[in-house]
Design an enzyme around this catalytic site. Structure first.
Site, PDB file in Angstrom:
ATOM      1  N   CYS A 268      -3.062   1.458   6.539  1.00  0.00           N
ATOM      2  CA  CYS A 268      -3.444   0.755   7.769  1.00  0.00           C
ATOM      3  C   CYS A 268      -4.050   1.709   8.787  1.00  0.00           C
ATOM      4  O   CYS A 268      -4.835   1.299   9.622  1.00  0.00           O
ATOM      5  CB  CYS A 268      -2.224   0.061   8.354  1.00  0.00           C
ATOM      6  SG  CYS A 268      -0.861   1.210   8.627  1.00  0.00           S
TER       7      CYS A 268
ATOM      8  N   ASN B  71       0.808  -1.238   0.000  1.00  0.00           N
ATOM      9  CA  ASN B  71       0.000   0.000   0.000  1.00  0.00           C
ATOM     10  C   ASN B  71       0.834   1.278   0.000  1.00  0.00           C
ATOM     11  O   ASN B  71       0.450   2.262  -0.630  1.00  0.00           O
ATOM     12  CB  ASN B  71      -0.994  -0.026   1.166  1.00  0.00           C
ATOM     13  CG  ASN B  71      -0.314  -0.065   2.501  1.00  0.00           C
ATOM     14  OD1 ASN B  71       0.719  -0.729   2.673  1.00  0.00           O
ATOM     15  ND2 ASN B  71      -0.851   0.629   3.463  1.00  0.00           N
TER      16      ASN B  71
ATOM     17  N   GLU C  39       3.796  -5.238  12.233  1.00  0.00           N
ATOM     18  CA  GLU C  39       2.856  -4.119  12.053  1.00  0.00           C
ATOM     19  C   GLU C  39       1.735  -4.634  11.166  1.00  0.00           C
ATOM     20  O   GLU C  39       1.945  -4.880   9.975  1.00  0.00           O
ATOM     21  CB  GLU C  39       3.560  -2.944  11.373  1.00  0.00           C
ATOM     22  CG  GLU C  39       4.745  -2.397  12.139  1.00  0.00           C
ATOM     23  CD  GLU C  39       4.352  -1.729  13.447  1.00  0.00           C
ATOM     24  OE1 GLU C  39       3.185  -1.351  13.587  1.00  0.00           O
ATOM     25  OE2 GLU C  39       5.222  -1.629  14.322  1.00  0.00           O
TER      26      GLU C  39
ATOM     27  N   GLU D 177       7.844   0.370  16.009  1.00  0.00           N
ATOM     28  CA  GLU D 177       8.835   0.922  15.099  1.00  0.00           C
ATOM     29  C   GLU D 177       9.007   2.395  15.450  1.00  0.00           C
ATOM     30  O   GLU D 177       8.365   2.908  16.352  1.00  0.00           O
ATOM     31  CB  GLU D 177       8.360   0.763  13.653  1.00  0.00           C
ATOM     32  CG  GLU D 177       8.227  -0.691  13.226  1.00  0.00           C
ATOM     33  CD  GLU D 177       7.934  -0.853  11.737  1.00  0.00           C
ATOM     34  OE1 GLU D 177       7.162  -0.065  11.177  1.00  0.00           O
ATOM     35  OE2 GLU D 177       8.499  -1.796  11.139  1.00  0.00           O
TER      36      GLU D 177
END
Ligand code: NAD
Length: 487
Positions: A284, A152, A250, A464
């Site tokens: 996301c 994405n 993630e 992260e």
């Protein structure tokens, strides 16, 4: 047709098996890429190269690593137009978005970690009993690490992993999504020109179940950083668990936007529309559930529907397009099925819900979808509970803030949320009860690369960003130096 090859030991090479995957342009249907189909044999070559390269990269001074990573950032800037076009072709996203968001952020990722490693400090402890000693914490690169990223935000997320891994002194075997591999290949060329030694960055293309799995299984890979779907993340976590190596995951999201009774709708409506439909809703962090205080429901939905209708869906290369097309027709089918599910569970489509008419001839057969707003879908519907990853939102009313919190926390995901109110104390109280990795108040996707980023529950494990990423890609050991007797 652009041929995308692996990058192993500083050279572009075809797959060992000699076969390629083909990829069409999702907007036009035209043949686009022929991609090396990697597997265990390619990953083994990359692992050999990485292990050899680590002997010197692992002890290269931080200042020298920083210099090379900054040169990579400049190389990305210099090839902005080319990279943005490739990203738009691969994904179907508007060229303007790739130019303004994806590629600049990829360069920013390199700059951020290139400079972060110049400011590292480590803890020390002066020990007095049972004997005098100085304990200090020594941070070391792991060796070879695996980085696997989704389609994405291709280069944006690929570099979000690779930059900290390299900055911390590791060698990398990475795999971009098989749907969007091209900018990763250009990055390899840029890295080579910037002076990154051969074998430090290796990219193996191919399918998740082949190349991706081979990276996770590779015996010399000491940690895996993964961004993608929850089901894939679960599989990778299981394998990393068996191998006793750390995994940073993630994963998916089903993010709520909470609109309180005192929200400034002049700010909230356009920003929530952006949060719902940017990148065709394929981020996301996109809002997919909007929870509105019952007293503002009518006003909000009217204005929000108008904002959705005002968006232009069109040719990704056209400057006026706000939304391009989805990643593929297969993905569009999944998004349409989620809309149908919402309707069959009792919801109504207030706007959108279908394939746009009047598309320019060049893209008339592409994977386009209208921005879609559903009302009245029950909380129990899969349309509300499961990630859609498309330009689709459901809107729900609430009476008490605690009900909004219960609804926001009422899916298996916990990535992000936004809260819209003029009362910051209330916003804080709500944020503190949300089971998410990031809560935005009166804003959305305002990113500072220093903050910890990640999700809870089915949205992932680990963080992260900033020092969290550098820590993930490092081992710490304690060194204890005897200081002998006091004077
Ligand atoms: P995906 O899980 O299908 O694929 C992601 C990557 O994993 C790809 O490179 C794929 O080839 C690889 N892969 C697939 N199976 C594998 C396996 N068995 N072993 C190793 N690698 C494997 O996800 P996608 O469809 O590419 O991306 C969309 C998903 O990513 C959405 O769920 C979205 O929410 C999530 N995402 C999360 C974040 C975040 O930061 N939390 C960011 C972006 C996207």
């Amino acid at each position: 047709m652009y041929e995308v090859d692996h990058f192993i030991n500083g050279s572009f090479v075809p797959a060992s098996c000699g076969t390629r995957l083909s990829r069409e342009n999702p907007a036009t249907g035209a043949p686009l890429r022929a991609i090396a189909r990697g597997g265990a044999a390619d990953v083994a070559k990359a692992a050999d190269a990485a292990q050899r390269a680590f002997e010197s990269w692992g002890c290269t001074p931080a200042s020298e690593r920083s210099r090379i990573l900054l040169a990579i950032a400049s190389g990305l800037d210099a090839r902005l137009d080319e990279l943005a076009l490739l990203e738009s072709e691969d994904t179907g996203k508007p060229l303007s978005l790739a130019r303004s968001l994806d590629i600049p952020r990829a360069a920013a990722n390199f700059r951020f970690f290139a400079t972060a490693i110049l400011h590292e400090a480590s803890a020390s402890f002066l020990t007095e009993r049972p004997a005098r000693a100085l304990n200090y914490v020594l941070r070391k690169p792991l060796g070879t690490v695996g980085c696997i990223s989704p389609w994405n935000l291709p280069l944006y997320l690929f570099t979000w992993k690779i930059a900290p891994a390299l900055a911390a002194g590791n060698c990398v075997i990475a795999k971009p999504s098989e749907l969007t591999p091209t900018t990763a290949a250009v990055l390899c060329d840029i890295a080579r020109n910037a002076g990154l030694p051969a074998g430090v960055l290796n990219v193996v293309h191919g399918l998740g179940a082949e190349a991706g799995q081979a990276i996770v299984d590779c015996p010399s890979v000491r940690a895996v950083s993964f961004t993608g779907g929850t089901a894939t993340g679960r599989r990778i976590a299981g394998r990393c668990g068996e191998r006793l190596i750390p995994a940073s995951l993630e994963l998916g999201g089903k993010n709520a936007a909470i609109v309180c009774e005192d929200a400034d709708l002049a700010l909230a409506v356009p920003e929530i529309a952006r949060s719902a439909f940017l990148n065709q809703g394929e981020i996301c962090l996109c809002s997919s559930r909007i929870l509105v205080h019952r007293t503002r429901m009518k006003e909000f939905t009217e204005r929000f529907i108008a904002a959705a209708r005002a968006l232009t869906v069109g040719d990704p290369l056209a400057a006026e397009s706000d939304l391009g097309c989805l990643i593929s027709k297969a993905h569009r089918e999944k998004v349409l099925a989620a809309i149908e599910r919402g309707v069959s569970d009792g919801g109504v489509v207030a706007t959108g819900g279908g394939i746009p008419r009047h598309l320019p001839a060049r893209v008339a057969g592409g994977a386009f979808l209208e921005p879609t707003v559903l009302l009245g879908v029950p909380q129990s519907s899969a349309c509300v509970q499961e990630e859609t990853f498309g330009p689709v939102v459901t809107v729900h009313g609430f009476d008490r803030h605690r009900d909004a919190v219960t609804m926001a926390n009422g899916t298996r995901y916990g990535l992000a949320a936004s809260i819209w109110t003029r009362d910051l104390a209330r916003a804080h109280r709500i944020a503190a009860r949300l089971d998410v990795g990031t809560a935005w108040i009166n804003c959305w996707m305002l990113r500072d690369l220093r903050v910890p980023f990640g999700g809870v529950r089915d949205s992932g494990i680990g963080r992260e960003g900033g020092n969290e990423a550098l820590r993930f890609f490092s081992d710490v050991s304690n060194v204890c130096v005897s200081l002998g007797e006091a004077l």
